[in-house]
Design a protein around this motif. Structure first.
Motif, PDB file in Angstrom:
ATOM      1  N   ARG A  18      51.116  53.178  43.609  1.00  0.00           N
ATOM      2  CA  ARG A  18      51.557  51.791  43.435  1.00  0.00           C
ATOM      3  C   ARG A  18      50.626  50.829  44.177  1.00  0.00           C
ATOM      4  NH1 ARG A  18      56.541  54.390  43.844  1.00  0.00           N
ATOM      5  NH2 ARG A  18      56.697  53.974  46.083  1.00  0.00           N
ATOM      6  N   ASN A  19      50.228  51.219  45.382  1.00  0.00           N
ATOM      7  CA  ASN A  19      49.293  50.380  46.141  1.00  0.00           C
ATOM      8  C   ASN A  19      47.976  50.220  45.396  1.00  0.00           C
ATOM      9  OD1 ASN A  19      50.998  49.805  48.238  1.00  0.00           O
ATOM     10  ND2 ASN A  19      50.094  51.271  49.678  1.00  0.00           N
ATOM     11  N   ASP A  20      47.514  51.315  44.808  1.00  0.00           N
ATOM     12  CA  ASP A  20      46.244  51.265  44.083  1.00  0.00           C
ATOM     13  C   ASP A  20      46.354  50.345  42.873  1.00  0.00           C
ATOM     14  OD1 ASP A  20      43.551  52.239  44.145  1.00  0.00           O
ATOM     15  OD2 ASP A  20      43.982  53.355  42.322  1.00  0.00           O
ATOM     16  N   GLU A  21      47.481  50.397  42.175  1.00  0.00           N
ATOM     17  CA  GLU A  21      47.688  49.514  41.026  1.00  0.00           C
ATOM     18  C   GLU A  21      47.706  48.053  41.454  1.00  0.00           C
ATOM     19  OE1 GLU A  21      51.274  51.044  39.401  1.00  0.00           O
ATOM     20  OE2 GLU A  21      50.288  52.681  38.319  1.00  0.00           O
ATOM     21  N   VAL A  22      48.346  47.784  42.598  1.00  0.00           N
ATOM     22  CA  VAL A  22      48.378  46.415  43.125  1.00  0.00           C
ATOM     23  C   VAL A  22      46.966  45.941  43.457  1.00  0.00           C
ATOM     24  CG1 VAL A  22      49.106  45.011  45.100  1.00  0.00           C
ATOM     25  CG2 VAL A  22      50.744  46.520  43.981  1.00  0.00           C
ATOM     26  N   LEU A  24      44.071  47.052  42.184  1.00  0.00           N
ATOM     27  CA  LEU A  24      43.276  46.879  40.970  1.00  0.00           C
ATOM     28  C   LEU A  24      43.671  45.609  40.220  1.00  0.00           C
ATOM     29  CD1 LEU A  24      43.046  50.538  39.605  1.00  0.00           C
ATOM     30  CD2 LEU A  24      41.226  49.174  40.645  1.00  0.00           C
ATOM     31  N   THR A  25      44.973  45.324  40.182  1.00  0.00           N
ATOM     32  CA  THR A  25      45.423  44.083  39.533  1.00  0.00           C
ATOM     33  C   THR A  25      44.871  42.867  40.269  1.00  0.00           C
ATOM     34  OG1 THR A  25      47.444  45.117  38.712  1.00  0.00           O
ATOM     35  CG2 THR A  25      47.435  42.721  38.872  1.00  0.00           C
ATOM     36  N   ALA A  26      44.933  42.911  41.588  1.00  0.00           N
ATOM     37  CA  ALA A  26      44.405  41.806  42.392  1.00  0.00           C
ATOM     38  C   ALA A  26      42.904  41.670  42.206  1.00  0.00           C
ATOM     39  CB  ALA A  26      44.739  42.028  43.865  1.00  0.00           C
ATOM     40  N   ALA A  27      42.201  42.797  42.193  1.00  0.00           N
ATOM     41  CA  ALA A  27      40.746  42.774  42.035  1.00  0.00           C
ATOM     42  C   ALA A  27      40.360  42.183  40.687  1.00  0.00           C
ATOM     43  CB  ALA A  27      40.184  44.185  42.179  1.00  0.00           C
ATOM     44  N   ARG A  28      41.098  42.544  39.676  1.00  0.00           N
ATOM     45  CA  ARG A  28      40.802  42.007  38.343  1.00  0.00           C
ATOM     46  C   ARG A  28      40.968  40.489  38.323  1.00  0.00           C
ATOM     47  NH1 ARG A  28      41.950  40.905  33.228  1.00  0.00           N
ATOM     48  NH2 ARG A  28      41.066  42.239  31.607  1.00  0.00           N
ATOM     49  N   ASP A  29      42.067  40.009  38.887  1.00  0.00           N
ATOM     50  CA  ASP A  29      42.319  38.569  38.920  1.00  0.00           C
ATOM     51  C   ASP A  29      41.237  37.838  39.720  1.00  0.00           C
ATOM     52  OD1 ASP A  29      44.616  38.995  37.465  1.00  0.00           O
ATOM     53  OD2 ASP A  29      45.958  38.911  39.188  1.00  0.00           O
ATOM     54  N   VAL A  30      40.881  38.417  40.864  1.00  0.00           N
ATOM     55  CA  VAL A  30      39.902  37.769  41.742  1.00  0.00           C
ATOM     56  C   VAL A  30      38.521  37.720  41.087  1.00  0.00           C
ATOM     57  CG1 VAL A  30      38.588  38.063  43.890  1.00  0.00           C
ATOM     58  CG2 VAL A  30      41.079  38.242  43.913  1.00  0.00           C
ATOM     59  N   PHE A  31      38.052  38.851  40.571  1.00  0.00           N
ATOM     60  CA  PHE A  31      36.673  38.920  40.095  1.00  0.00           C
ATOM     61  C   PHE A  31      36.483  38.284  38.722  1.00  0.00           C
ATOM     62  CE2 PHE A  31      36.383  42.798  42.996  1.00  0.00           C
ATOM     63  CZ  PHE A  31      35.827  42.044  44.025  1.00  0.00           C
ATOM     64  N   VAL A  32      37.515  38.282  37.883  1.00  0.00           N
ATOM     65  CA  VAL A  32      37.393  37.551  36.620  1.00  0.00           C
ATOM     66  C   VAL A  32      37.290  36.054  36.893  1.00  0.00           C
ATOM     67  CG1 VAL A  32      38.653  36.885  34.527  1.00  0.00           C
ATOM     68  CG2 VAL A  32      38.452  39.294  35.137  1.00  0.00           C
ATOM     69  N   ASN A  33      38.015  35.599  37.902  1.00  0.00           N
ATOM     70  CA  ASN A  33      37.965  34.179  38.269  1.00  0.00           C
ATOM     71  C   ASN A  33      36.670  33.828  38.993  1.00  0.00           C
ATOM     72  OD1 ASN A  33      39.317  31.499  38.666  1.00  0.00           O
ATOM     73  ND2 ASN A  33      39.104  32.075  40.818  1.00  0.00           N
ATOM     74  N   ASP A  34      36.198  34.724  39.868  1.00  0.00           N
ATOM     75  CA  ASP A  34      34.988  34.464  40.650  1.00  0.00           C
ATOM     76  C   ASP A  34      34.275  35.781  40.926  1.00  0.00           C
ATOM     77  OD1 ASP A  34      32.991  33.665  42.341  1.00  0.00           O
ATOM     78  OD2 ASP A  34      34.307  33.083  43.995  1.00  0.00           O
ATOM     79  N   PRO A  35      33.299  36.166  40.084  1.00  0.00           N
ATOM     80  CA  PRO A  35      32.604  37.441  40.251  1.00  0.00           C
ATOM     81  C   PRO A  35      31.910  37.590  41.600  1.00  0.00           C
ATOM     82  CG  PRO A  35      32.147  36.512  38.081  1.00  0.00           C
ATOM     83  CD  PRO A  35      32.851  35.450  38.871  1.00  0.00           C
ATOM     84  N   SER A  36      31.596  36.481  42.262  1.00  0.00           N
ATOM     85  CA  SER A  36      30.894  36.550  43.544  1.00  0.00           C
ATOM     86  C   SER A  36      31.846  36.666  44.735  1.00  0.00           C
ATOM     87  CB  SER A  36      30.015  35.305  43.726  1.00  0.00           C
ATOM     88  OG  SER A  36      30.818  34.134  43.835  1.00  0.00           O
ATOM     89  N   ALA A  37      33.139  36.699  44.493  1.00  0.00           N
ATOM     90  CA  ALA A  37      34.122  36.740  45.583  1.00  0.00           C
ATOM     91  C   ALA A  37      33.932  37.996  46.428  1.00  0.00           C
ATOM     92  CB  ALA A  37      35.535  36.708  45.012  1.00  0.00           C
ATOM     93  N   PRO A  38      34.177  37.908  47.725  1.00  0.00           N
ATOM     94  CA  PRO A  38      34.062  39.080  48.596  1.00  0.00           C
ATOM     95  C   PRO A  38      35.257  40.007  48.412  1.00  0.00           C
ATOM     96  CG  PRO A  38      34.859  37.222  49.850  1.00  0.00           C
ATOM     97  CD  PRO A  38      34.549  36.687  48.473  1.00  0.00           C
ATOM     98  N   ILE A  39      35.097  41.234  48.831  1.00  0.00           N
ATOM     99  CA  ILE A  39      36.172  42.211  48.676  1.00  0.00           C
ATOM    100  C   ILE A  39      37.378  41.843  49.537  1.00  0.00           C
ATOM    101  CG2 ILE A  39      35.436  43.791  50.510  1.00  0.00           C
ATOM    102  CD1 ILE A  39      36.000  46.088  48.486  1.00  0.00           C
ATOM    103  N   SER A  40      37.155  41.070  50.603  1.00  0.00           N
ATOM    104  CA  SER A  40      38.271  40.635  51.438  1.00  0.00           C
ATOM    105  C   SER A  40      39.245  39.762  50.654  1.00  0.00           C
ATOM    106  CB  SER A  40      37.754  39.881  52.665  1.00  0.00           C
ATOM    107  OG  SER A  40      36.982  38.752  52.278  1.00  0.00           O
ATOM    108  N   ALA A  41      38.739  39.041  49.645  1.00  0.00           N
ATOM    109  CA  ALA A  41      39.614  38.210  48.820  1.00  0.00           C
ATOM    110  C   ALA A  41      40.582  39.073  48.021  1.00  0.00           C
ATOM    111  CB  ALA A  41      38.776  37.346  47.881  1.00  0.00           C
ATOM    112  N   VAL A  42      40.131  40.269  47.665  1.00  0.00           N
ATOM    113  CA  VAL A  42      41.007  41.192  46.934  1.00  0.00           C
ATOM    114  C   VAL A  42      42.125  41.678  47.848  1.00  0.00           C
ATOM    115  CG1 VAL A  42      41.119  43.397  45.728  1.00  0.00           C
ATOM    116  CG2 VAL A  42      39.127  41.905  45.421  1.00  0.00           C
TER     117      VAL A  42
END
Length: 212
Positions: A18-22, A24-42
């Motif tokens: 469940r944590n991994d799904e959360v 990945l969902t967050a990463a998708r939202d973050v990087f689609v919005n801003d591909p240059s975002a740092p991993i800390s934003a995820v």
């Protein structure tokens, strides 16, 4: 292992999944919005500590590869389900609609060249390509898909729909569906005049970094 400890392990595994799904969902939202975002934003978007994220992924590239692999798996799943439809044209149209609604190609469109693919990714991409080719062949054999359409043309259709994005998520879906409906009219055969060419070639549309 006792039944109690087995249940505990299963619970831990379920929690980790469940944590991994959360993440990945967050990463998708973050990087689609801003591909240059740092991993800390995820980590912030997912509501987990950065250490929890790094326990699962070595870094941003590793996370991007997993996102891409998840997208390919969804593409493959939709293509395999479409093969159960007896009518080739109906199978192709349904497949395109489901992939557009799943927003599989937003990552392709936004994260092109951002990571180096693995052998697993290339294998999944090859499988996706085979399934897309079969869908095209079936639709053409039935006479509904114009004969000069290639599987690579489908990739352009899907990326074009994914590029449509407005602030309102519901409106984004509406506009993508409308655009896809227009494109499907153009895919319908026999088609006159012929499409301007030459058609996209296998590998020409690859967005991944080359090997080596």
């Amino acid at each position: 292992m006792t039944e109690e400890s087995s249940r505990g392990l299963s619970g831990r595994r379920g929690h980790a999944k469940r944590n991994d799904e959360v993440i990945l969902t967050a990463a998708r939202d973050v990087f689609v919005n801003d591909p240059s975002a740092p991993i800390s934003a995820v980590a912030g978007r997912a509501g987990v500590g950065i250490s929890a994220l790094y326990r699962r992924y070595a870094g941003k590239e590793d996370l991007l590869r997993q996102l891409c692999l998840s997208g390919l798996h969804r593409f493959i799943l939709e293509a395999e389900e479409a093969e159960a439809e007896p009518d080739g044209w109906a199978a192709l149209v349904a497949f395109l609609g489901r992939v557009v609604d799943a927003d599989v190609h937003s990552l392709t469109e936004r994260l092109a060249g951002a990571f180096t693919p693995t052998a697993e990714l290339r294998e999944a991409a090859a499988r996706a390509g085979e399934l897309a080719a079969r869908l095209v062949q079936r639709a053409q054999a039935g006479g509904r898909l114009r004969a000069d359409v290639t599987p690579e043309d489908l990739a352009l259709v899907l990326e074009g729909c994914a590029a449509i994005r407005v602030a309102d998520a519901v409106r984004t879906v509406q506009l993508r569906r409308r655009h896809l409906a227009l494109l499907i009219q153009g895919l319908a055969g026999p088609g006159d005049p012929s499409l301007p060419g030459p058609a996209p070639q296998p590998g020409e549309l690859s967005r991944w970094r080359p090997e080596g």
